[in-house]
Design an enzyme around this catalytic site. Sequence first.
Site, PDB file in Angstrom:
ATOM      1  N   CYS A   1     -15.863 -70.707 -35.275  1.00  0.00           N
ATOM      2  CA  CYS A   1     -16.509 -72.012 -35.099  1.00  0.00           C
ATOM      3  C   CYS A   1     -15.471 -73.128 -35.026  1.00  0.00           C
ATOM      4  CB  CYS A   1     -17.473 -72.295 -36.240  1.00  0.00           C
ATOM      5  SG  CYS A   1     -18.446 -73.783 -35.998  1.00  0.00           S
TER       6      CYS A   1
ATOM      7  N   ASN B   1     -19.251 -65.112 -37.898  1.00  0.00           N
ATOM      8  CA  ASN B   1     -18.666 -66.218 -37.144  1.00  0.00           C
ATOM      9  C   ASN B   1     -17.269 -66.527 -37.680  1.00  0.00           C
ATOM     10  OD1 ASN B   1     -18.065 -68.529 -35.759  1.00  0.00           O
ATOM     11  ND2 ASN B   1     -19.723 -69.761 -36.607  1.00  0.00           N
TER      12      ASN B   1
ATOM     13  N   GLY C   1     -22.218 -74.518 -22.261  1.00  0.00           N
ATOM     14  CA  GLY C   1     -22.927 -74.801 -21.017  1.00  0.00           C
ATOM     15  C   GLY C   1     -22.237 -74.187 -19.809  1.00  0.00           C
TER      16      GLY C   1
ATOM     17  N   GLY D   1     -26.398 -70.458 -38.069  1.00  0.00           N
ATOM     18  CA  GLY D   1     -25.336 -70.090 -38.990  1.00  0.00           C
ATOM     19  C   GLY D   1     -25.747 -70.233 -40.447  1.00  0.00           C
TER      20      GLY D   1
ATOM     21  N   ILE E   1     -18.111 -65.649 -25.543  1.00  0.00           N
ATOM     22  CA  ILE E   1     -17.225 -66.481 -26.335  1.00  0.00           C
ATOM     23  C   ILE E   1     -18.025 -67.499 -27.147  1.00  0.00           C
ATOM     24  CG2 ILE E   1     -15.311 -66.261 -24.730  1.00  0.00           C
ATOM     25  CD1 ILE E   1     -16.005 -69.050 -23.608  1.00  0.00           C
ATOM     26  N   ASN E   2     -17.398 -67.945 -28.249  1.00  0.00           N
ATOM     27  CA  ASN E   2     -17.888 -69.136 -28.899  1.00  0.00           C
ATOM     28  C   ASN E   2     -17.419 -70.325 -28.065  1.00  0.00           C
ATOM     29  OD1 ASN E   2     -18.981 -70.931 -30.806  1.00  0.00           O
ATOM     30  ND2 ASN E   2     -18.297 -69.663 -32.520  1.00  0.00           N
TER      31      ASN E   2
ATOM     32  N   VAL F   1     -22.041 -79.926 -34.923  1.00  0.00           N
ATOM     33  CA  VAL F   1     -23.077 -79.941 -35.950  1.00  0.00           C
ATOM     34  C   VAL F   1     -22.492 -79.574 -37.315  1.00  0.00           C
ATOM     35  CG1 VAL F   1     -25.244 -78.888 -36.697  1.00  0.00           C
ATOM     36  CG2 VAL F   1     -24.911 -79.506 -34.292  1.00  0.00           C
ATOM     37  N   GLY F   2     -21.596 -78.597 -37.331  1.00  0.00           N
ATOM     38  CA  GLY F   2     -20.913 -78.270 -38.581  1.00  0.00           C
ATOM     39  C   GLY F   2     -21.655 -77.309 -39.480  1.00  0.00           C
ATOM     40  N   LEU F   3     -22.432 -76.392 -38.889  1.00  0.00           N
ATOM     41  CA  LEU F   3     -23.096 -75.318 -39.639  1.00  0.00           C
ATOM     42  C   LEU F   3     -24.047 -75.841 -40.715  1.00  0.00           C
ATOM     43  CD1 LEU F   3     -20.029 -72.911 -40.117  1.00  0.00           C
ATOM     44  CD2 LEU F   3     -21.796 -72.797 -38.366  1.00  0.00           C
TER      45      LEU F   3
END
Length: 303
Positions: free
Chosen positions: A130, A127, A217, A46, A191-192, A71-73
């Site tokens: 997120c 995106n 997953g 991202g 999908i995200n 992670v937060g981009l």
Amino acid sequence: MANLSVKIGSLNLANPVLTASGTFGYGEEFSPFIDLDRLGGYIVKGTTLNPREGNPYPRMVETPAGMLNAVGLQNKGVDYFAENIYPAIRHHKSALIVNVSGATVDDYVETARRLAPLDDVAAIEVNISCPNVKEGGMAFGTTTAGAAEVTKAIRAAWPRTLIVKLSPNVTSIADIAKAVEAEGADSVSLINTLMGMAIDVERRRPCLSTVTGGLSGPAVRPVAVRMVWQVAKAVNIPVIGLGGIMDGRDALEFILAGATAIQVGTANFVDPSVTMKIIDYMEDYCSRHGVDDINSLVGAINR
């Protein structure tokens, strides 16, 4: 050998196998394990207008049949990408796709504008979905109006193939898909991650610093296949399917549900060479079933 090439907007891919943003770095990290030129394309992590530090640690945790991430981009911003990353990865034969995110519509648009002069960026994946940032991101992807607004604005700024990545954390993902199609999206990817949470019962504390995060997953695959099937029936643009694809059989499940191409995400952490194995499986599957063109399998479930 069967034809594996597919078309996404104006983008011609040698095969349907892409890598999912956030799981593949900038591609070069995987060069010791795979032939990057053999991929249909790879989607880099991202990218935002300004640098982002990401969320505090811990921000990843393993779950049954999957993982949670927050992670937060984290990235160094679009200018750093253009000046330092792009020159090192632009030469690959496979399509270079940049995932774009932002906190405001103007952020998205300006990031797209700064990427537009980079001729070897074949497409951007926007995106709007997120689930692990505190502003922007999923806020645009959870309503038809928000999704349409950001898509329309980016369409005016971006001259090449535009993919919009959809959130599963909505009431009707098909309605969101139709909204972005109407505003000029060339494709949708889905999908995200699904919103999830894990708790350390000994410490009685959330496992993630952000409390909640995105679940990916194998655990999410049945949900993802169902949503791809619904969206493929609702729109006339190509659908890119992702969510829990661990091998070639999983990938073909998405294609039969209506996806023109697929993305491999979490599986890259388990087996860095998995994308090559999926391409091999597709070739073998077509040979075994007498399929001359993989496009004939798109949405071809028997009911």
